[in-house]
Design an enzyme around this catalytic site. Structure first.
Site, PDB file in Angstrom:
ATOM      1  N   ASP A 228       3.823  56.035  12.537  1.00 43.01           N
ATOM      2  CA  ASP A 228       4.227  54.694  12.949  1.00 43.01           C
ATOM      3  C   ASP A 228       3.612  54.450  14.329  1.00 43.01           C
ATOM      4  OD1 ASP A 228       5.940  52.261  13.543  1.00 43.01           O
ATOM      5  OD2 ASP A 228       6.855  52.875  11.667  1.00 43.01           O
ATOM      6  N   ASP A 229       4.261  53.670  15.192  1.00 45.74           N
ATOM      7  CA  ASP A 229       3.705  53.421  16.523  1.00 45.74           C
ATOM      8  C   ASP A 229       3.595  54.722  17.315  1.00 45.74           C
ATOM      9  OD1 ASP A 229       3.581  50.528  16.352  1.00 45.74           O
ATOM     10  OD2 ASP A 229       5.757  50.526  16.539  1.00 45.74           O
TER      11      ASP A 229
END
Length: 499
Positions: free
Chosen positions: A290-291
């Site tokens: 993800d981020d």
């Protein structure tokens, strides 16, 4: 060669003569530079050896005297302990929760003596979640690996974060983190690049199969604390967000590697400063599902009520990768506000997005005074993206008229190659993006469509020559800062999500 004389009693005259001869011999010996250096080296070596013997806990040794292999462990506190002294067994099978808890309990009583250091030797140390204490250093030796137990029944449940109102994935309680701390001061997690491994594979599988009734827990979470340092370690395969400092002050993350599969490891953000002040993240490598970094400050009405911004954050000298989300994100949970953030010297490679700002109606709060400098994009689908319709909400009680403010954002020194869309700024009539500046930008493209610098409801400027050609929403200035052409189309939208 002169033979050694046998020992026998001598008279006073003979004794004095031998003393004179001895003094002459010593003087002659020292007069030789080589002999003098030899004496000094021997004295220094003996002094160093004696000093080492007087250390409270010798580097590389446990209190029980069992040697470690690998590099010596530096002593960072007045008192140091080894996990084996509390019954720890690093075979990857034995559960060491009690050993960790006992060690932390002992260190918690050393506050007035400067705290304590817990050394984790080489080995695989399986454990259920445990808490840290103030004035504590957790040191992972080379080839040491803390393993999170995979049975979620042994992970404690905690109430939702006050600025979120609900668990991020489910209403109600959430799982705690593998390594946790609350209301602490002066905590260090470091080592010779030892590893904290959440063994998140079982968590990801159960999440996809909807077999979990609570929000998954982070790998490391520190809450309501100050003076936190995470350095020189590897964090990997977190069940959920990897390192989550929440409402903390003075947080430093340095020389840390964070890993998770780039696909199939949902929500494994690398570092999520959440309602934090005075944060430095530097010299890290992050490749996750993800981020890589997501700066947050609460979710909708709960974040507005909690009213704790994230501010004074410096992110620099990073190499990051995210095929699912973005290298560096701000939001989307930013209802307490985010301000005074600097991102510089960043390489984003083989990723879906490079840097992203995301928010929505109902968030409230603000994102302002954000500076990006010296960014490099290598094989990235979208380089810079600002999105104002990220409509995920904790419940239906949010106020749709709570509109966030997004303004005062600058980009300087943007380089790249293999980028499909270099810029996509998607403001809206209700949430316009104001005072955005681009300067010194040259990005190599993989797509030749006309509108690859896309804008909608944005006001700002371009200074000097940049590539590719900017959208018509921005004012044009020359290198001297003189206005060349003012935009007449700030509210025009040419955002195309098909490219």
């Amino acid at each position: 060669m002169k033979m050694v004389e046998p020992f026998f009693p001598v008279g006073r005259f003979q004794l004095q003569r031998k003393r004179v001869e001895l003094k002459r011999w010593v003087a002659t010996f020292i007069s030789s530079h080589r002999n003098l250096l030899t004496v000094l080296w021997i004295v220094a070596f003996c002094s160093f050896f004696l000093w080492q013997r007087n250390v409270v806990v010798e580097p590389g040794l446990s209190l029980s005297g069992k040697p470690w292999s690998g590099r010596p462990v530096p002593k960072m506190r007045a008192l140091a302990f080894n996990l084996t002294d509390f019954g720890g067994v690093g075979d990857g099978v034995t559960v060491n929760t009690e050993a960790f808890e006992t060690a932390v309990s002992v260190i918690s009583k050393l506050w007035e003596r400067g705290g304590g250091q817990l050394n984790v030797p080489p080995g695989k140390w399986l454990t259920a979640p445990f808490n840290l204490t103030s004035r504590m250093t957790l040191f992972l030796a080379e080839d040491a690996e803390i393993l999170g137990i995979q049975d979620e029944k042994q992970w404690p449940l905690m109430p939702p974060l006050p600025s979120y109102g609900h668990g991020r994935e489910h209403h109600g309680s959430r799982y705690g983190s593998l390594i946790h701390g609350q209301n602490l001061k002066d905590v260090v997690i470091t080592g010779h690049n030892g590893t904290i491994n959440g063994q998140g594979q079982s968590w990801w599988k159960k999440y996809r199969q909807q077999l979990l009734d609570h929000t998954r827990g982070p790998l490391v979470q520190i809450m309501w604390s100050s003076d936190i340092v995470i350095a020189n370690i590897t964090l990997r395969d977190s069940p959920f967000w990897t390192f989550h400092p929440y409402d903390c002050k003075n947080v430093t993350v340095r020389n840390v590697t964070i890993l998770a599969p780039i696909y199939g490891a949902p929500n494994t953000d690398g570092i999520d400063p959440d309602s934090c002040t005075d944060v430095v993240i530097e010299d890290c490598y992050i490749s996750v599902g993800d981020d890589a970094i997501a700066i947050k400050s609460g979710w909708d009405q709960y974040g507005i009520a909690y009213e704790r911004p994230s501010r004074n954050i410096l992110v620099r000298n990073l190499v990051v990768r995210s095929m699912v989300s973005a290298g560096i994100s701000i939001g989307s949970e930013m209802s307490g506000g985010v301000s005074n953030v600097t991102v510089e010297n960043l390489l984003v490679w083989s990723s879906r997005r490079a840097v992203r700002i995301k928010t929505a109606a109902g968030r409230g709060g603000y994102i302002r005074d954000i500076t990006y400098r010296n960014l490099t994009f290598d094989n990235v689908r979208v380089g810079i993206i600002m999105k104002t319709d990220y409509n995920e909400h904790p419940d239906g009680d949010f106020n749709p008229k709570a509109l966030p403010i997004v303004k005062d954002i600058s980009f300087t020194g943007i380089r790249g190659q293999g980028v499909r869309v270099p810029v996509r700024i998607h403001g809206s009539k209700d949430i316009p993006i104001r005072n955005v500046t681009f300067r010194d930008m040259s990005v190599g493209l993989t797509y030749k469509k006309k509108h690859i610098f896309q804008c909608g409801f944005v006001q700002g400027r371009v200074i000097g020559t940049i590539f590719p050609v900017p959208c018509e929403n921005l004012d044009i200035y020359n290198e001297e800062g003189q206005l060349v052409k003012r935009s007449a189309a700030r509210n025009v939208t040419d955002v195309d999500y098909d490219i």
